[in-house]
Design a protein around this motif. Structure first.
Motif, PDB file in Angstrom:
ATOM      1  N   GLN A  49      26.797  16.585  60.575  1.00  0.00           N
ATOM      2  CA  GLN A  49      26.721  16.812  59.612  1.00  0.00           C
ATOM      3  C   GLN A  49      26.950  18.331  59.623  1.00  0.00           C
ATOM      4  OE1 GLN A  49      22.803  16.552  56.889  1.00  0.00           O
ATOM      5  NE2 GLN A  49      22.569  18.683  57.518  1.00  0.00           N
ATOM      6  N   ARG A  50      27.987  19.272  58.880  1.00  0.00           N
ATOM      7  CA  ARG A  50      28.092  20.790  59.166  1.00  0.00           C
ATOM      8  C   ARG A  50      28.155  21.644  57.836  1.00  0.00           C
ATOM      9  NH1 ARG A  50      28.548  19.065  63.543  1.00  0.00           N
ATOM     10  NH2 ARG A  50      30.743  18.839  64.809  1.00  0.00           N
ATOM     11  N   ASP A  51      27.943  22.948  58.034  1.00  0.00           N
ATOM     12  CA  ASP A  51      28.271  23.977  56.927  1.00  0.00           C
ATOM     13  C   ASP A  51      29.352  24.630  57.066  1.00  0.00           C
ATOM     14  OD1 ASP A  51      25.439  22.690  55.871  1.00  0.00           O
ATOM     15  OD2 ASP A  51      24.270  24.509  57.438  1.00  0.00           O
ATOM     16  N   ALA A  52      29.697  24.526  55.866  1.00  0.00           N
ATOM     17  CA  ALA A  52      30.770  25.015  55.815  1.00  0.00           C
ATOM     18  C   ALA A  52      30.820  27.136  54.913  1.00  0.00           C
ATOM     19  CB  ALA A  52      32.419  25.139  55.203  1.00  0.00           C
ATOM     20  N   ILE A  53      30.604  27.915  55.482  1.00  0.00           N
ATOM     21  CA  ILE A  53      30.096  28.699  54.855  1.00  0.00           C
ATOM     22  C   ILE A  53      32.075  29.656  53.902  1.00  0.00           C
ATOM     23  CG2 ILE A  53      30.373  32.093  54.350  1.00  0.00           C
ATOM     24  CD1 ILE A  53      28.418  30.188  54.808  1.00  0.00           C
ATOM     25  N   ILE A  54      31.948  29.545  52.567  1.00  0.00           N
ATOM     26  CA  ILE A  54      33.053  29.071  51.860  1.00  0.00           C
ATOM     27  C   ILE A  54      33.207  31.048  50.698  1.00  0.00           C
ATOM     28  CG2 ILE A  54      34.684  28.334  49.243  1.00  0.00           C
ATOM     29  CD1 ILE A  54      34.008  25.635  50.861  1.00  0.00           C
ATOM     30  N   THR A  55      33.928  31.249  50.705  1.00  0.00           N
ATOM     31  CA  THR A  55      34.322  32.327  49.744  1.00  0.00           C
ATOM     32  C   THR A  55      34.840  31.965  48.565  1.00  0.00           C
ATOM     33  OG1 THR A  55      32.752  34.375  51.585  1.00  0.00           O
ATOM     34  CG2 THR A  55      34.889  36.070  49.384  1.00  0.00           C
ATOM     35  N   ASP A  56      34.784  32.990  47.849  1.00  0.00           N
ATOM     36  CA  ASP A  56      36.278  32.983  45.872  1.00  0.00           C
ATOM     37  C   ASP A  56      35.995  33.584  45.241  1.00  0.00           C
ATOM     38  OD1 ASP A  56      37.972  30.913  44.776  1.00  0.00           O
ATOM     39  OD2 ASP A  56      36.833  29.476  44.842  1.00  0.00           O
ATOM     40  N   SER A  57      36.718  33.480  44.242  1.00  0.00           N
ATOM     41  CA  SER A  57      36.360  34.942  43.327  1.00  0.00           C
ATOM     42  C   SER A  57      36.999  33.404  42.026  1.00  0.00           C
ATOM     43  CB  SER A  57      37.751  36.018  43.969  1.00  0.00           C
ATOM     44  OG  SER A  57      38.782  35.629  44.324  1.00  0.00           O
ATOM     45  N   VAL A  58      36.119  34.725  41.459  1.00  0.00           N
ATOM     46  CA  VAL A  58      36.912  34.721  39.645  1.00  0.00           C
ATOM     47  C   VAL A  58      37.097  35.974  39.320  1.00  0.00           C
ATOM     48  CG1 VAL A  58      35.148  33.732  39.058  1.00  0.00           C
ATOM     49  CG2 VAL A  58      37.028  33.242  37.607  1.00  0.00           C
ATOM     50  N   ASP A  59      38.153  36.004  37.834  1.00  0.00           N
ATOM     51  CA  ASP A  59      38.536  37.246  37.395  1.00  0.00           C
ATOM     52  C   ASP A  59      37.865  36.626  35.662  1.00  0.00           C
ATOM     53  OD1 ASP A  59      39.640  38.690  39.226  1.00  0.00           O
ATOM     54  OD2 ASP A  59      41.305  38.253  38.778  1.00  0.00           O
ATOM     55  N   PHE A  60      37.136  38.291  35.120  1.00  0.00           N
ATOM     56  CA  PHE A  60      36.761  37.631  34.011  1.00  0.00           C
ATOM     57  C   PHE A  60      36.497  39.574  33.104  1.00  0.00           C
ATOM     58  CE2 PHE A  60      32.263  38.701  35.510  1.00  0.00           C
ATOM     59  CZ  PHE A  60      32.218  39.409  34.075  1.00  0.00           C
ATOM     60  N   GLU A  61      36.699  38.997  31.787  1.00  0.00           N
ATOM     61  CA  GLU A  61      37.020  40.400  30.974  1.00  0.00           C
ATOM     62  C   GLU A  61      35.724  40.705  30.037  1.00  0.00           C
ATOM     63  OE1 GLU A  61      41.152  42.177  29.911  1.00  0.00           O
ATOM     64  OE2 GLU A  61      39.635  41.397  27.550  1.00  0.00           O
ATOM     65  N   ILE A  62      35.476  42.011  30.461  1.00  0.00           N
ATOM     66  CA  ILE A  62      33.668  42.758  29.253  1.00  0.00           C
ATOM     67  C   ILE A  62      34.441  43.199  28.323  1.00  0.00           C
ATOM     68  CG2 ILE A  62      32.138  43.565  29.237  1.00  0.00           C
ATOM     69  CD1 ILE A  62      31.559  43.398  32.518  1.00  0.00           C
ATOM     70  N   PRO A  63      34.158  42.376  26.719  1.00  0.00           N
ATOM     71  CA  PRO A  63      35.517  43.263  26.234  1.00  0.00           C
ATOM     72  C   PRO A  63      34.124  44.777  25.584  1.00  0.00           C
ATOM     73  CG  PRO A  63      33.818  41.379  25.416  1.00  0.00           C
ATOM     74  CD  PRO A  63      33.424  41.488  26.526  1.00  0.00           C
ATOM     75  N   ILE A  64      35.014  45.493  24.175  1.00  0.00           N
ATOM     76  CA  ILE A  64      34.493  47.003  24.342  1.00  0.00           C
ATOM     77  C   ILE A  64      32.698  45.975  23.602  1.00  0.00           C
ATOM     78  CG2 ILE A  64      34.528  48.520  22.641  1.00  0.00           C
ATOM     79  CD1 ILE A  64      37.437  47.979  22.184  1.00  0.00           C
ATOM     80  N   LEU A  65      31.643  47.463  24.257  1.00  0.00           N
ATOM     81  CA  LEU A  65      30.338  46.935  23.789  1.00  0.00           C
ATOM     82  C   LEU A  65      29.827  48.224  23.553  1.00  0.00           C
ATOM     83  CD1 LEU A  65      29.153  45.596  27.309  1.00  0.00           C
ATOM     84  CD2 LEU A  65      29.768  43.932  25.127  1.00  0.00           C
ATOM     85  N   SER A  66      30.382  47.744  21.484  1.00  0.00           N
ATOM     86  CA  SER A  66      30.018  49.256  21.242  1.00  0.00           C
ATOM     87  C   SER A  66      28.646  49.402  20.069  1.00  0.00           C
ATOM     88  CB  SER A  66      30.632  48.489  19.992  1.00  0.00           C
ATOM     89  OG  SER A  66      30.271  47.233  19.025  1.00  0.00           O
ATOM     90  N   GLU A  67      27.648  48.628  21.141  1.00  0.00           N
ATOM     91  CA  GLU A  67      25.471  48.808  20.507  1.00  0.00           C
ATOM     92  C   GLU A  67      24.877  48.663  21.865  1.00  0.00           C
ATOM     93  OE1 GLU A  67      24.235  45.533  18.122  1.00  0.00           O
ATOM     94  OE2 GLU A  67      26.296  45.394  16.827  1.00  0.00           O
ATOM     95  N   ILE A  68      24.142  49.940  21.547  1.00  0.00           N
ATOM     96  CA  ILE A  68      23.386  50.559  22.580  1.00  0.00           C
ATOM     97  C   ILE A  68      22.027  49.979  23.001  1.00  0.00           C
ATOM     98  CG2 ILE A  68      21.878  52.211  24.077  1.00  0.00           C
ATOM     99  CD1 ILE A  68      23.681  54.055  22.074  1.00  0.00           C
ATOM    100  N   ASP A  69      21.668  48.915  24.071  1.00  0.00           N
ATOM    101  CA  ASP A  69      20.686  48.483  23.965  1.00  0.00           C
ATOM    102  C   ASP A  69      20.774  47.308  23.369  1.00  0.00           C
ATOM    103  OD1 ASP A  69      18.240  48.334  25.259  1.00  0.00           O
ATOM    104  OD2 ASP A  69      17.218  48.769  23.611  1.00  0.00           O
ATOM    105  N   SER A  70      21.944  46.823  23.376  1.00  0.00           N
ATOM    106  CA  SER A  70      22.323  45.590  22.888  1.00  0.00           C
ATOM    107  C   SER A  70      22.111  44.244  24.070  1.00  0.00           C
ATOM    108  CB  SER A  70      22.822  45.194  21.880  1.00  0.00           C
ATOM    109  OG  SER A  70      22.392  46.155  20.997  1.00  0.00           O
ATOM    110  N   ALA A  71      22.043  43.546  23.829  1.00  0.00           N
ATOM    111  CA  ALA A  71      22.723  42.064  25.298  1.00  0.00           C
ATOM    112  C   ALA A  71      24.183  40.950  24.293  1.00  0.00           C
ATOM    113  CB  ALA A  71      21.853  41.279  25.242  1.00  0.00           C
TER     114      ALA A  71
END
Length: 197
Positions: free
Chosen positions: A28-50
């Motif tokens: 039994q072994r543990d491996a530490i794997i690091t990975d990444s992914v990109d995404f885009e946050i669009p224009i957010l036009s309202e305050i205090d909104s989810a």
């Protein structure tokens, strides 16, 4: 003499037990794997909104990473995958005097919180499931910020949600200020992957 002969089976039993335990630990072994992914946050036009962004892939491709770190194992040997660390970073742009810069109007200081969830599995007898929180951050500062550390759920078992069964995560962002352009974000995540034979 017969008294000493009685100890021999006990010693053999103890030796066998410790040997079997050692063999079990060796496969039994543990491996530490690091990975990444990109995404885009669009224009957010309202305050205090989810705002909810769907279809953000979990940043993990365990098969190739396992083979590279532990050549005697492959994706079929994975027993457990746990998220250990997650951070977000904004893509920089060329600002004044050609220096890399963070947009002072569109950055993590515009947000109150960010949450990453994945679809859960419905309970027996139910057709709906609650989403599972994998990482979150509450952003108290309004300062210009291009980096953000998330708090991951380090106990959540992610094995059913990666690889061939990869689930998309949902990102929920609560705004503090509006943004005036889309922001590109890179998610960097570290996972502990346990493999055994």
């Amino acid at each position: 003499m017969t008294k000493h002969l009685l100890y021999i089976p006990l010693l053999l039993l103890a030796f066998t037990y410790t040997s079997c335990k050692k063999v079990s630990e060796d496969i039994q072994r543990d491996a530490i794997i690091t990975d990444s992914v990109d995404f885009e946050i669009p224009i957010l036009s309202e305050i205090d909104s989810a705002y909810t962004l769907s279809d953000v892939k979990l940043p993990l491709n365990p098969g190739a990473a396992i083979s590279a770190q532990l050549p005697d194992f492959n994706e079929s040997n994975i027993k457990s995958i746990k998220l250990t660390k997650m951070s977000l970073g904004l893509f920089l742009f060329k600002g004044a005097k050609d220096k890399d810069s963070i947009d002072v109007i569109n950055n993590f200081g515009n947000f109150q919180s960010i949450r990453f969830t994945i679809p859960g599995t419905p309970a027996v007898g139910s057709s709906t499931a609650s989403p599972l929180l994998i990482a979150s951050a509450i952003i108290n500062s309004t300062s210009v910020s291009g980096a953000l550390s998330m708090t991951p759920d380090t106990e959540l078992e992610l094995k059913p949600y990666v690889g061939a069964n990869a689930a998309n995560s949902t990102v929920t962002i609560r705004t503090r200020k509006v943004t005036n352009k889309a922001v590109k974000v890179r998610v960097r995540a570290s996972f502990t992957v346990t493999v055994s034979k």
